[in-house]
Design a protein around this motif. Structure first.
Motif, short mmCIF file in Angstrom:
data_model
loop_
_atom_site.label_atom_id
_atom_site.label_comp_id
_atom_site.label_asym_id
_atom_site.label_seq_id
_atom_site.Cartn_x
_atom_site.Cartn_y
_atom_site.Cartn_z
N PHE A 126 0.84 -1.19 0.00
CA PHE A 126 0.00 0.00 0.00
C PHE A 126 0.87 1.24 0.00
N GLU A 127 0.59 2.12 -0.96
CA GLU A 127 1.27 3.41 -1.07
C GLU A 127 0.36 4.48 -0.49
N THR A 128 0.92 5.30 0.37
CA THR A 128 0.20 6.47 0.88
C THR A 128 0.85 7.70 0.27
N SER A 129 0.01 8.65 -0.18
CA SER A 129 0.54 9.89 -0.74
C SER A 129 -0.23 11.08 -0.19
N ALA A 130 0.52 12.15 0.07
CA ALA A 130 -0.07 13.40 0.56
C ALA A 130 0.97 14.50 0.42
N MET A 131 0.52 15.66 0.02
CA MET A 131 1.36 16.86 -0.02
C MET A 131 2.67 16.65 -0.80
N GLY A 132 2.59 15.90 -1.89
CA GLY A 132 3.76 15.70 -2.73
C GLY A 132 4.71 14.63 -2.22
N GLU A 133 4.37 13.97 -1.15
CA GLU A 133 5.20 12.90 -0.59
C GLU A 133 4.46 11.58 -0.80
N GLU A 134 5.21 10.52 -1.05
CA GLU A 134 4.60 9.21 -1.20
C GLU A 134 5.55 8.16 -0.64
N ALA A 135 4.97 7.11 -0.06
CA ALA A 135 5.77 6.06 0.53
C ALA A 135 4.95 4.78 0.63
N ILE A 136 5.64 3.65 0.65
CA ILE A 136 5.00 2.38 0.94
C ILE A 136 4.85 2.34 2.46
#
Length: 147
Positions: A131-141
């Motif tokens: 699962f990838e979470t993204s917010a405010m130009g940042e993204e991470a597994i």
């Protein structure tokens, strides 16, 4: 049209979108920026002094706190979660595929326990969804499950 009304439709840092609301209108489980980080509200208390907010950073899990006057304008980031099938791990990068067949190869194996757990499950030939979470130009597994 008031300036605050325009502000609700303005892009934020990194090109992501956010909306603004008063601290008094926030509810538990909303997403809000605390100390410059996108957080999910896990605790909220109201008093005459204002609103005390406890949030969990959507990327690190770190708990952050902030107290604001009830009328303060708070930024509520758009937080998205996408899921991918893990196809391969090669040179510390994840090869991912979504349901439509689109692929990504730009995520490194996460650091810490999460990355170790993903690698161990992959090495054991388990089928995984990450699962990838993204917010405010940042993204991470940020998590995974065995499928």
């Amino acid at each position: 049209m008031a300036l605050d009304d325009l502000d609700d439709a303005m892009p934020r840092s990194g090109g992501s979108w956010a909306k603004r609301t008063s601290a008094a209108a926030l509810q538990k489980w909303d997403h809000v920026m605390i100390q410059g980080r996108p957080c999910e509200i896990i605790g909220l208390s109201r008093s005459r002094a204002g609103v005390a907010i406890t949030g969990r950073d959507v990327f690190t899990g770190e708990e952050l706190e902030e107290t604001m006057p009830a009328e303060a304008r708070m930024e509520m980031p758009q937080v998205e979660q996408l899921e991918y099938r893990l196809v391969e791990i090669s040179d510390d990068f994840l090869f991912l595929m979504d349901d439509a067949g689109a692929t990504r190869r730009d995520f490194r194996v996460p650091e810490g326990d999460l990355g170790s757990d993903i690698t161990a499950a992959y090495d054991a030939a388990e089928s995984l969804t990450v699962f990838e979470t993204s917010a405010m130009g940042e993204e991470a597994i940020t998590s995974f499950k065995r499928t």
